[in-house]
Design an enzyme around this catalytic site. Structure first.
Site, short mmCIF file in Angstrom:
data_model
loop_
_atom_site.label_atom_id
_atom_site.label_comp_id
_atom_site.label_asym_id
_atom_site.label_seq_id
_atom_site.Cartn_x
_atom_site.Cartn_y
_atom_site.Cartn_z
CG HIS A 1 84.43 17.11 77.09
ND1 HIS A 1 83.76 15.88 77.93
CD2 HIS A 1 84.01 16.71 75.75
CE1 HIS A 1 83.25 15.26 77.11
NE2 HIS A 1 83.45 15.44 75.71
N GLY A 2 87.71 19.72 78.82
CA GLY A 2 88.34 21.11 78.80
C GLY A 2 88.85 21.50 80.14
#
Lengths: 493, 254
Positions: A342-343
């Site tokens: 996601h990041g």
């Protein structure tokens, strides 16, 4: 004022100028889409090659609009990935095929690692070796995480012979560049998309009508609700110490709702757009906040991603085939990797770890005593409440920029909460509350059977009704997208 | 195929309606209840902007003298005025300027443009110099085209009187209100407070009273220099004014 040259210049820029606000909720996208769709309907029943090439080119144009010349990464990935998979096929199994598989996965992952994780890795290197490399200004191309995973899934499925038919280069490039999937998925498997390209069946009218309803729903969820409540939620997470515990709590609940409406709304738009073209994509969100445990949550939330991680990370790690402890470890690792996807930040790792821990605890307790408890309404409610609180708490780490901010959020919530803030909050933030309640109603207030009934009614509605509903939806999005919410409740010191 | 054609027709009709409506000019200062999409990308930008006027004006300012006459000063704005008005009153008292301030909590350019509040206080105090500090509640607005109309209306109400706009000391990156205001009033009538490092109060937004003094001192450096279109005399005070001449207006919705 409008002049002929300014209008022609604007139209030219619509096609050629990059624009990072070019999303499925923007007027610019819909202007381009209407032109694209009109031509698509003209050529759809002609040669399939023409149609595939046309849609592929539109996908490249959309990618160029948001990524500039970084968009070349997408066709480059498609070409390399397809070619290397073909080489893997000709290697005829065994070690050679395995090496080709490893090579194609590495080649697919390299751009993702570079663009997304370089600074994160540099930061880790700095911490370990006490160096002082400064972060680089690296642009992250939109959609990179999604089409990379699609490319990997294709190669692995070919290796495992789940895809046991030839996929032409054109079909594969179409699959990678298919524009409804560009911004945020859903991550679509080869088996879902490619066979539909080969069918000569007439377009399913019901699917097309359903697609239009999904577009309306997506605009309501993402363009109206999520984007409106996001403003307030952003202020809370930017500086929680400036707000009361009540306001921070509202911000946390707001973000919980915003995330659902944003992600699922965008998925609705993607699936709806594909459906307009006659292509059926799989459902990506299934009322996830109704889940009564972590496992159920991940069967309902971002389904395309969770199944991808199940099939390409969890199962290759051993899944549940190597004993209980290894199952828990595999679950945990899979969720941590999912968090990192996601990041590039430790906050996402923590988020993934929380979910990994929740999954492990659920699986452990399930065997120990949960299966022995009767599923009474009270038990269901308690299960749901515990799951919701866990998910909500995890989202705080997902959103907060660092541990200090996450700590401030929880600190404000638990040390400064006062119901006395409700009346002024309701007075000043009435629309925010209205949208929050609307989001809750869409998700929980309706039985799934009611949802199906509304879907059925809208799908079969007269075209005048559809026109009115769509026009009202669009105008609501325009109206509320320009509504500016004041950051400060009361400006006085 | 029939459904696809009908849906294409629906998309085209709605899109056309949205775009045509966006081309219709708005009437008056009130923003449209049914809002429009922003089509600025299709419009020709005006060749003459306040900036180019400013260029001409600033050439004239070089040969201009500081106005040493006594002024009738009116300071208006939102809650930022409350802190700024105290040292402003002190400066005015020390330099013999007549001074009045109006602080309308939670107000925005919209409040000052669509109501007659500004005109009322201009009529009441007949200022020779109007100082405005509005924008603090609009740092994150999305409808800059509406704000542009409001700011233009405010400038119109001030008319031929000397005008200086004190920009908000924004505590985070704004969505464009500061640049827009500077563009419309002109660089030599806009004091950009964004670069100032000011201590903030509990809300992490408003400068403390002590920081407001620092803010005022920085502003005075500008308004007494030739960077300002109409510089005046504002020597530092040695004692504080007894009467701050501050009128407070409570928040209202529009």
């Amino acid at each position: 004022m409008f002049t002929f040259s300014s209008i022609t210049n604007g139209i030219w820029e619509l096609f050629t100028k990059t624009d990072n606000t070019f999303l499925f909720c923007s007027v610019k996208f819909w202007t381009l889409f209407v032109v694209f769709f009109a031509i698509y309907l003209l050529i759809r029943n002609r040669r399939k090659t023409m149609m595939l090439t046309y849609v592929l080119c539109f996908g490249l144009l959309i990618s160029y609009k948001v990524n500039g010349w970084y968009m070349l990464l997408m066709p480059a990935t498609a070409l390399l990935s397809w070619y290397m998979t073909e080489m893997m096929k000709t290697a005829g199994g065994g070690k050679h095929a395995k090496r080709w598989l490893a090579a194609v996965i590495i080649v697919d992952l390299l751009p993702l690692i570079y663009f997304k994780y370089t600074n994160f890795l540099v930061g880790i290197f700095d911490n370990i070796f006490a160096t002082n490399f400064s972060p680089m200004a690296i642009f992250l191309p939109v959609g990179l995480s999604f089409y990379t995973f699609q490319a990997i899934s294709y190669s692995v499925d070919v290796y495992k012979q789940k895809v046991n038919y030839d996929v032409s280069l054109l079909e594969y490039c179409f699959y990678i560049t298919f524009f409804p999937l560009l911004f945020a998925g859903p991550i679509t498997r080869t088996d879902t998309l490619i066979p539909q390209l080969r069918t000569n069946k007439p377009v399913d009218e019901k699917l097309v009508n359903l697609g239009f309803w999904l577009i309306i729903l997506g605009l309501l969820k993402k363009g109206l609700i999520a984007d409106y409540i996001a403003d307030y939620n952003n202020w809370i997470f930017d500086d929680p110490n400036s707000y009361s515990g009540f306001e921070v709590t509202m911000g946390v609940i707001g973000y919980y709702l915003q995330l659902y409406c944003d992600f699922s709304g965008y998925s609705d738009l993607s699936i709806g757009l594909a459906a307009l073209l006659g292509i059926r994509l799989l459902q990506n969100f299934n009322f996830p906040y109704k889940a009564k445990n972590a496992s159920e949550f991940w069967h309902r939330w971002h389904i395309s991603l969770s199944t991808w991680f199940r099939d390409y990370v969890y199962i290759p790690l051993g899944g549940n085939r190597k004993g209980k402890v290894r199952t828990y470890v595999n679950n945990f690792i899979t969720m941590v990797v999912a968090g990192l996807w996601h990041g590039a930040s430790w906050m996402f790792v923590i988020w993934g770890a929380i979910h990994g821990g929740a999954l492990v605890i659920h699986k452990f307790c399930k065997k120990l005593f949960l299966d022995k408890i009767n599923d009474t309404p009270l038990v269901k409610f308690c299960s749901w409440l515990l799951t919701t609180l866990t998910v909500m708490a995890a989202w705080v780490f997902f959103r907060a920029k660092d541990m200090a901010t996450a700590g401030d959020v929880f600190n404000r919530m638990f040390t400064d909460f006062d119901w006395a803030y409700l009346p002024p909050f309701a007075t000043v933030r009435t629309m925010w509350l209205v949208f929050a309640v609307l989001a809750l109603t869409i998700h929980w207030g309706m039985k799934e059977s009611w949802n199906e009934r509304i879907k059925e009614k809208m799908t079969n509605a007269h075209w005048i009704v559809k026109l009115i509903v769509f026009a009202v939806t669009v105008q609501l999005v325009i109206n509320f997208s320009q509504d500016s919410v004041q950051p400060l409740l009361y400006a006085q010191f | 195929m029939a459904s696809q054609k009908k849906i294409l027709m629906i998309l085209t009709v709605v899109l056309a309606a949205v775009l045509i409506y966006a081309c219709i000019p708005s009437k008056g200062e009130e923003e449209d209840k049914i809002k429009k999409v922003n089509l600025d990308a299709l419009k020709e930008t005006e060749d003459e902007t306040a900036d180019s006027l400013t260029l001409t004006d600033s050439v004239q300012v070089e040969v201009q003298q500081v106005d040493t006459t006594k002024q009738r000063i009116l300071l208006v704005g939102e809650s930022m005025v409350e802190g700024l008005s105290r040292p402003f009153a002190d400066y005015c008292a020390a330099n013999g300027h007549e001074y009045n301030a109006v602080c309308w909590y939670s107000s925005t350019t919209k409040h000052w443009a669509v109501t007659d509040t500004l005109q009322h206080f201009i009529n009441k105090f007949n200022p020779t110099y109007v100082f405005i500090t509005i924008g603090g509640n609009e740092l994150f607005v999305k409808d800059l085209d509406n704000r542009e109309r409001y700011i233009k209306r405010i400038i119109e109400v001030v008319g031929d009187r000397n005008l200086a706009w004190i920009g908000t000391p924004a505590w985070k990156q704004d969505t464009g209100i500061c640049d827009l205001t500077q563009k419309l009033v002109g660089k030599n009538r806009y004091f950009d407070s964004r670069g100032l490092k000011l201590e903030r109060g509990k809300d992490h937004a408003h400068p403390t009273f002590a920081a407001a003094v620092v803010w005022m001192d920085e502003f005075v450096k500008w308004v007494t220099s030739f960077d300002c279109k109409h510089p005046i005399v504002l020597d530092k005070y040695t004692q504080k004014a007894k009467d701050k001449h501050l009128i407070l207006l409570s928040p209202s919705t529009i």
